[in-house]
Scaffold this motif. Sequence first.
Motif, short mmCIF file in Angstrom:
data_model
loop_
_atom_site.label_atom_id
_atom_site.label_comp_id
_atom_site.label_asym_id
_atom_site.label_seq_id
_atom_site.Cartn_x
_atom_site.Cartn_y
_atom_site.Cartn_z
N ASP A 174 0.84 -1.19 0.00
CA ASP A 174 0.00 0.00 0.00
C ASP A 174 0.87 1.24 0.00
OD1 ASP A 174 0.81 -0.83 2.64
OD2 ASP A 174 -0.55 0.67 3.48
N MET A 175 0.43 2.31 -0.66
CA MET A 175 1.23 3.53 -0.67
C MET A 175 1.37 4.10 0.74
SD MET A 175 2.58 4.19 -3.55
CE MET A 175 3.21 5.80 -3.07
N ALA A 176 0.35 3.97 1.57
CA ALA A 176 0.42 4.48 2.94
C ALA A 176 1.58 3.88 3.71
CB ALA A 176 -0.89 4.21 3.67
N GLY A 177 1.98 2.66 3.34
CA GLY A 177 3.10 2.01 3.99
C GLY A 177 4.34 1.93 3.13
N LYS A 180 -4.55 6.04 7.43
CA LYS A 180 -3.44 6.26 8.36
C LYS A 180 -2.09 6.03 7.69
CE LYS A 180 -5.32 5.89 12.97
NZ LYS A 180 -5.04 5.43 14.35
N PHE A 181 -1.20 6.95 7.96
CA PHE A 181 0.17 6.86 7.48
C PHE A 181 0.87 5.66 8.12
CE2 PHE A 181 4.68 8.01 8.18
CZ PHE A 181 5.09 8.22 6.88
N LEU A 227 3.84 2.88 11.54
CA LEU A 227 4.98 3.70 11.12
C LEU A 227 6.28 3.01 11.51
CD1 LEU A 227 5.38 7.48 11.84
CD2 LEU A 227 7.02 5.92 12.82
N ARG A 228 7.28 3.08 10.62
CA ARG A 228 8.62 2.58 10.95
C ARG A 228 9.54 3.77 11.17
NH1 ARG A 228 7.52 -0.67 6.48
NH2 ARG A 228 6.41 1.22 5.92
N PHE A 229 10.11 3.88 12.36
CA PHE A 229 10.88 5.05 12.80
C PHE A 229 12.36 4.69 12.85
CE2 PHE A 229 10.38 9.07 15.36
CZ PHE A 229 11.72 9.28 15.66
N LEU A 230 13.19 5.45 12.14
CA LEU A 230 14.64 5.23 12.12
C LEU A 230 15.32 6.36 12.89
CD1 LEU A 230 15.08 4.14 8.39
CD2 LEU A 230 14.69 2.70 10.41
N SER A 247 -2.84 6.09 -0.54
CA SER A 247 -3.76 5.18 -1.22
C SER A 247 -3.36 3.72 -1.00
CB SER A 247 -3.80 5.51 -2.71
OG SER A 247 -2.50 5.40 -3.28
N ASP A 248 -4.28 2.82 -1.34
CA ASP A 248 -4.02 1.39 -1.18
C ASP A 248 -4.74 0.63 -2.29
OD1 ASP A 248 -3.60 -1.21 -0.43
OD2 ASP A 248 -4.76 -1.11 1.42
#
Length: 437
Positions: free
Chosen positions: A60-63, A89-90, A132-135, A392-393
Amino acid sequence: MCIRDRSTGNLPTASMGCTLLGMLLGAVLLIQVPGSVGGCVDGGNGGCSPPIGAKWDRWDMAGSTYTYCFTDCVMDWLINNTAPLNLPKFGGVVGVDHYWTKQGMPCVDGHPREFAMQDELTLRWKSHFPTLRFLQYRILSAVPYDMVVQDKILADHDAVIRWRHLPGSVHQPGNSSVCYNYISACFNDPHRINDPAHHCSFQIRAAAYNWSNPSLAKWYIDSVIAPTLVHADGIWLDGIGPDNGAYMCSGVCCGYGASNSPLVQTEIDAHCDAQFEATTAVQKFVISRQGWEAQACFDYLSGTELPNADDDAASCGGKLEKWSAFGADHSNYNFVVAYGCRTGGRQSYNDTTVEATVAAFLLIRGQHWLFSIGPSDSKGGLAPATARVLLSDYGRPKGLMSKVVGKTSLYQRVFEKATVVLDCADFSSSFIEHDHA
């Protein structure tokens, strides 16, 4: 400006040189002359491999977006506008610079808090967007933005590079003091990190980790890197070049080498080899634990390399076919960031062309691809229409891209929820949603 190598920061306009025994070693131009310096400004990518785990396998674009928070950031806009605008949701990947978390400032009880502040931001953002993946920001220089680093410098005499001998000669003893960065404006400007208003109990300056110390890499992994996998999802590992690193202490950049640093050339070579080995171990450690390292392990593809609105029909079609084949074979890459670089941003698209550019991305992408994004304005905002495209998804693809029969410039790819079409004749797109009634 995005730079696709792994050197760091912006070149200062002038330098003063490191000091030894109170002596000024001399001003130098911060320009690296080919052949004049034998060193290393990062640790390479020897430990990189594709990401592990379901959390990285998003279609999905959101992810499937990547952004970097440095001078601006879309995250506050997304937090404040997702519910009011009824947006999906982002769930993208976000790298966060040490400047965004104010380098651990102000100090509390005299102590900087960079690592804690990155954790606090991770938890706050994930409370809004759990996938969300946080770096988190980390650096290969010993910058005491956090007491973990400062305590190590004070407790372990062999943790950082010291003036054990004078520049250029191992036979002339130094005073064994720690070599610090006395050059960069980020440390010298009284209105930045060393502002008295921050109430820190010591001056914060970069030192150079002594990677030739065989015990240092394990300490670095255990104490600096491993905590990024508790609340966050890995690291954005900065190098040691201009700005906030200690390149002058390891003699690896910008006019510093064997003749004017604490290390002679054999020591510089050993330091670089050890830094490479330590970085390789860091990357393997993070990835094996389902985390990620952004600087060296992403494969950054610039917007000009990829299909974009400035292409004519032939160029657009050629790029689509080239990169679709590339994306179909994961052995070509580890983890792609498309239309941007290590600091995210938008390359070769804007709010007018974002929909067609996302269509091009969806046509060519493979597993583990991200679309680089940045704000629509200087305040970190997104145009609502742009946000909807980026969130989008259309599900997972049911096959590779194909050319539409009988159409010389039309390409399509079927996804679970829609067929994505791009017309290279005018770089226009359509998303034909499937009827599941």
